[in-house]
Design a protein around this motif. Structure first.
Motif, PDB file in Angstrom:
ATOM      1  N   ALA C 255       0.839  -1.212   0.000  1.00 45.72           N
ATOM      2  CA  ALA C 255       0.000   0.000   0.000  1.00 45.72           C
ATOM      3  C   ALA C 255       0.867   1.253   0.000  1.00 45.72           C
ATOM      4  CB  ALA C 255      -0.938  -0.008   1.210  1.00 45.72           C
ATOM      5  N   GLY C 259       0.875   3.417  -3.283  1.00 43.79           N
ATOM      6  CA  GLY C 259       0.219   4.695  -3.020  1.00 43.79           C
ATOM      7  C   GLY C 259       1.156   5.851  -3.288  1.00 43.79           C
ATOM      8  N   SER C 264      -1.262  10.816  -8.146  1.00 47.24           N
ATOM      9  CA  SER C 264      -0.950  11.738  -9.241  1.00 47.24           C
ATOM     10  C   SER C 264      -0.271  13.010  -8.755  1.00 47.24           C
ATOM     11  CB  SER C 264      -2.238  12.102  -9.990  1.00 47.24           C
ATOM     12  OG  SER C 264      -3.193  12.610  -9.093  1.00 47.24           O
TER      13      SER C 264
ATOM     14  N   PHE D  38      -7.773  17.199  -2.742  1.00 45.79           N
ATOM     15  CA  PHE D  38      -7.676  15.745  -2.913  1.00 45.79           C
ATOM     16  C   PHE D  38      -8.553  15.204  -4.043  1.00 45.79           C
ATOM     17  CE2 PHE D  38      -6.318  16.654   1.372  1.00 45.79           C
ATOM     18  CZ  PHE D  38      -5.234  15.823   1.558  1.00 45.79           C
ATOM     19  N   PRO D  41      -6.333  13.732  -7.159  1.00 45.14           N
ATOM     20  CA  PRO D  41      -5.695  12.412  -6.959  1.00 45.14           C
ATOM     21  C   PRO D  41      -6.674  11.309  -6.571  1.00 45.14           C
ATOM     22  CG  PRO D  41      -5.109  13.944  -5.175  1.00 45.14           C
ATOM     23  CD  PRO D  41      -5.783  14.750  -6.235  1.00 45.14           C
ATOM     24  N   GLN D  44      -8.591  10.008  -9.685  1.00 46.95           N
ATOM     25  CA  GLN D  44      -7.792   9.611 -10.843  1.00 46.95           C
ATOM     26  C   GLN D  44      -8.065   8.164 -11.250  1.00 46.95           C
ATOM     27  OE1 GLN D  44      -3.788   9.114  -9.827  1.00 46.95           O
ATOM     28  NE2 GLN D  44      -2.979   9.267 -11.910  1.00 46.95           N
ATOM     29  N   MET D 251       0.383  14.507   1.450  1.00 52.32           N
ATOM     30  CA  MET D 251       0.971  13.515   0.532  1.00 52.32           C
ATOM     31  C   MET D 251       0.903  12.112   1.139  1.00 52.32           C
ATOM     32  SD  MET D 251       2.656  12.944  -2.373  1.00 52.32           S
ATOM     33  CE  MET D 251       3.859  11.847  -3.137  1.00 52.32           C
ATOM     34  N   LEU D 252       1.246  11.997   2.428  1.00 50.40           N
ATOM     35  CA  LEU D 252       1.146  10.686   3.078  1.00 50.40           C
ATOM     36  C   LEU D 252      -0.308  10.258   3.210  1.00 50.40           C
ATOM     37  CD1 LEU D 252       3.835  10.862   5.917  1.00 50.40           C
ATOM     38  CD2 LEU D 252       3.898   9.478   3.833  1.00 50.40           C
ATOM     39  N   ALA D 254      -2.771  10.942   1.207  1.00 43.50           N
ATOM     40  CA  ALA D 254      -3.228  10.447  -0.099  1.00 43.50           C
ATOM     41  C   ALA D 254      -2.579   9.110  -0.440  1.00 43.50           C
ATOM     42  CB  ALA D 254      -2.930  11.476  -1.185  1.00 43.50           C
ATOM     43  N   ALA D 255      -1.276   8.996  -0.197  1.00 40.16           N
ATOM     44  CA  ALA D 255      -0.574   7.757  -0.543  1.00 40.16           C
ATOM     45  C   ALA D 255      -1.144   6.582   0.240  1.00 40.16           C
ATOM     46  CB  ALA D 255       0.922   7.905  -0.284  1.00 40.16           C
ATOM     47  N   LEU D 256      -1.358   6.773   1.534  1.00 34.50           N
ATOM     48  CA  LEU D 256      -1.894   5.688   2.354  1.00 34.50           C
ATOM     49  C   LEU D 256      -3.306   5.330   1.921  1.00 34.50           C
ATOM     50  CD1 LEU D 256      -0.446   6.771   5.804  1.00 34.50           C
ATOM     51  CD2 LEU D 256      -0.208   4.493   4.799  1.00 34.50           C
ATOM     52  N   LEU D 258      -4.957   5.910  -1.000  1.00 33.49           N
ATOM     53  CA  LEU D 258      -5.073   5.319  -2.339  1.00 33.49           C
ATOM     54  C   LEU D 258      -4.340   3.992  -2.421  1.00 33.49           C
ATOM     55  CD1 LEU D 258      -4.703   8.527  -4.501  1.00 33.49           C
ATOM     56  CD2 LEU D 258      -6.796   7.246  -3.942  1.00 33.49           C
ATOM     57  N   GLY D 259      -3.182   3.900  -1.777  1.00 37.69           N
ATOM     58  CA  GLY D 259      -2.433   2.644  -1.800  1.00 37.69           C
ATOM     59  C   GLY D 259      -3.233   1.523  -1.179  1.00 37.69           C
ATOM     60  N   PHE D 260      -3.835   1.794  -0.035  1.00 36.91           N
ATOM     61  CA  PHE D 260      -4.577   0.740   0.645  1.00 36.91           C
ATOM     62  C   PHE D 260      -5.869   0.399  -0.094  1.00 36.91           C
ATOM     63  CE2 PHE D 260      -7.068  -1.343   3.934  1.00 36.91           C
ATOM     64  CZ  PHE D 260      -6.120  -2.145   4.550  1.00 36.91           C
ATOM     65  N   ASN D 262      -6.526   0.742  -3.332  1.00 33.55           N
ATOM     66  CA  ASN D 262      -6.409   0.254  -4.712  1.00 33.55           C
ATOM     67  C   ASN D 262      -5.478  -0.928  -4.923  1.00 33.55           C
ATOM     68  OD1 ASN D 262      -8.292   2.061  -5.689  1.00 33.55           O
ATOM     69  ND2 ASN D 262      -6.769   3.679  -5.958  1.00 33.55           N
ATOM     70  N   THR D 263      -4.650  -1.251  -3.952  1.00 34.29           N
ATOM     71  CA  THR D 263      -3.783  -2.414  -4.121  1.00 34.29           C
ATOM     72  C   THR D 263      -4.658  -3.627  -4.402  1.00 34.29           C
ATOM     73  OG1 THR D 263      -2.185  -1.456  -2.612  1.00 34.29           O
ATOM     74  CG2 THR D 263      -2.021  -3.805  -2.991  1.00 34.29           C
TER      75      THR D 263
END
Lengths: 271, 271, 271, 271
Positions: C255, C259, C264, D38, D41, D44, D251-252, D254-256, D258-260, D262-263
């Motif tokens: 993740a 992520g 983007s 947000f 991203p 997206q 940034m974190l 969003a990364a967390l 979306l990563g969680f 969409n993985t």
């Protein structure tokens, strides 16, 4: 400075000062000598008692394998020998394990308990580390490199490079000496089945538990478990220290030990 | 129990016991009375000195705004009044700020310094919290609800619900009393421009710095800064406490304070 | 699946999927095969590139000692070979070190950088651990016991005892095979003089730094240093993991990696 | 952009993009507008759905007190209205509480759950904070000073002083507007009896739990409790953030998220 007989074996101990008895139990590689820097502050207001366990320092060597439980019997025999009813008991690492065994087995003999860098059990992970030590025992350099980085924090290594270099010179002949290494192997193996997790609730003495944030051998999770299970326990963390807290943070080590041992009051009624 | 004159104002203090002088400086809402539970252990081996700052407890009230620096002058005047050359100085929160000012201004008067829940500066964030307190000062309930949850940890709240309920009953009339609230506003404002960050390097005494993991008012980052900048400082963390460490962890508070103050040795040569 | 020539040596790599290039750099004991469980999620929206470094997996063996810098050259050669201008680069441990070297040397080739369990330097402490590994390399069991407890957390050991037992069976013949062990020694030595501390400020890509709370080999202090020095860096901590975060927390590993790589937007204007 | 009827009340929501549905639930002071940075991203690769709860943003106001449970019904009604069988549900703070209620009540509707700065209960401590907010609600400055320092970390305050100053200018008229403040009081009160502690074991979806180290309102202990009790949960910590993680670490965040979300894979078989 003195010794007594325990089941036909000579047990070495040292005594300093007068006051409330404070018994200090060594880590696995230590001996009474390791406390040289602490003798003065620890005996200033206390009757300080240092002890070499079986297979440690100037106490007798054992002939074969044994269980760590015997070291708690040694501890009891020493207090009996000295005619001490109750003592404050401080243990670090292996000494903390023996202190826990002793406090569980003889709660009435422990006034206060101070545990530095201590675990309640030798799990599969710590067992593997002990095996790694034993497998490296045939070579002094291998033994040094397998045990020492586990004991000191990276920051201490970086900041005390001269001391570490000298220490390596000092330890090399020691680690090459079968009279040191064979007992170390037996001491390591004696803790193999150690697990007092389910009996921690029996401890009655006010207990201080000290974690060190860079302690790899007995990481903070282990002391958190101790704190959850020991009823009247108090928990602090030293952020800047590895496993050998007495070397890395001697001033905090002494302040915590003496403060907890000697504070007259153990029950506070917030008002 | 005693008082002396400072610039025409009466300053109240208390003394107990004999031995190495231990001066204790109050947090902002506290007074000498707050230490009732600690008088016995703190005076067992020490000459304990408690002090009400200007606008605190039984010391004189001020007429208008002032700078916190005056409290360091009060501290100096008290030591002079008592003929004490050097003392161990313990401060918590506001008292820790005054202790830092005092240790910077009069390094030769401080033997050891013990800082609990202390910051080096009133930044914009802490300034806003002070403003929130002041804006809530017209209503006892609002003042309670704005100040108290900031001071005690959620866990303490949960585990000491009866005590918290009683405390609220006790504090309600106090927080409704202009004789308490007006001084509190002035005390709060007196720390508004406090910032000793750039002078921390001048502190010479061995210094103990204690963080609490649930301390919201003076979070751990503040004590980490103190530790980075104060040369001979030693840093520990109490994982289970909010800002009021003396109430939430009295046994550890006493052990750390007395251990650090009274340990005979402050320099260790690892060997 | 594919290979190319680097200075007369064959370099093995694998490619999967399409999209923004995501280059993954192995830890020291790993190879392309280690990522089997991650190929599917990592190639779902990305062009995933796996790489065996020199002396790793199916890439060529080296004849003598070399500096880790050569692995950054291999990395560059691979991107050139594939005609990839810019890639997201993920490294774990040894792979994180190479990723840092690469990002410093070729900032224009790195779109985003993801560092798991990575340090900026091989200090004296980590150097000793490497030496311990090398000294244990003559015996498969000693090598297992010296390296593995350092890599996995005590909790993982306890909860995955069956897996750990199977892993030991799998690794024993590997660790007894000179074709694995001799390259491991060279890889270990190649990082001996690694230190990019003073060049971290040159990194331009948005950078994710991941610490694990039970990571003994590259403890959290190392990643805190990375975060302080890398300008556009973002820092998270996994509380329940040792050094091998991809094995201990694969879902969080994936993740965080995907992520951070695929979001983007890398600049947010708080409003 | 759109609305639907819920029990005679208009519920406002926004939709962006296509893909796996990602439903985002607001913190108490937020509205759809708060997610402006947000939207790009988050939409997206996903069908992003934003929602104003009852008494929030452009959704209808309530007439009197109500229980937070109604917001979970609103959430269900929205998914039904949109014909969405299962969604990834992200909640922050108050939105995390509603997300937990929803995941417990309608496990089959939640594909993955992402909880930022969330607690399982309104204990006595958090209750007092809510009361403090309500008591300060008559004065815009008092409301600002009582709520905002609790939400942002001291470091963010210090580093974003201009932004904080502008924010104060923006919020002052809002906090003086009964159309904002009365709903805020009702929202605050709606969570007063919130406690899902005993039902956390019923949650079936893979769950991401994110703590922030300077989060005062919902401190890390709360998320540790969530992690202990939610079966398939994964836990990370952001060391540099207060309660409003989406503003302090976008940034974190969003990364967390979306990563969680969409993985592709949520089950890993370590090999």
């Amino acid at each position: 400075m003195a010794s007594f007989d325990f089941q036909g074996k000579s047990i070495y101990y040292e005594e300093y000062g007068q006051g409330k008895p404070l018994l200090v139990l060594n880590g696995i590689m230590m001996s009474c000598k390791s406390w040289a820097e602490f003798v003065e502050p620890f005996s200033q207001s206390n009757r300080l008692i240092l002890l070499d366990f079986l297979d440690q320092g100037r106490s007798a060597r054992m002939d074969g394998p044994y269980d760590q439980a015997i070291q708690a019997e040694v501890t009891l025999a020493l207090l009996d020998h000295l005619g001490i009813d109750r003592a404050c008991v401080l243990g670090i690492s292996y000494g903390g394990e023996v202190a826990l065994r002793f406090a569980i087995g003889h709660p009435q003999r422990v006034e206060r308990l101070m545990l530095f860098n201590t675990t309640a059990r030798t799990g599969p992970w710590l067992g593997d580390i002990g095996d790694a030590w034993n497998l490296a025992s045939g070579d002094a350099d291998a033994y040094y490199l397998t045990t020492i980085p586990v004991i000191y924090s990276p920051a201490f290594y970086r900041e005390q490079q001269d001391w570490m270099a000298k220490r390596r010179e000092t330890l090399r002949p020691v680690f090459g000496d079968p009279n040191f290494i064979q007992p170390m192997i037996r001491l390591t193996n004696s803790a193999r089945s150690y697990d007092v997790t389910d009996r921690l609730g029996e401890i009655q003495a006010p207990t201080l538990i000290v974690s060190c944030q860079q302690d790899y051998l007995t990481p903070m999770e282990e002391q958190q478990l101790l704190h959850q299970r020991i009823p009247n326990s108090h928990y602090v963390v030293i952020p800047g220290s590895g496993h050998a807290s007495m070397y890395e943070q001697p001033m905090l080590f002494a302040a915590l030990a003496l403060g907890f041992c000697n504070t007259s009051k153990a029950e506070y009624h917030i008002t």
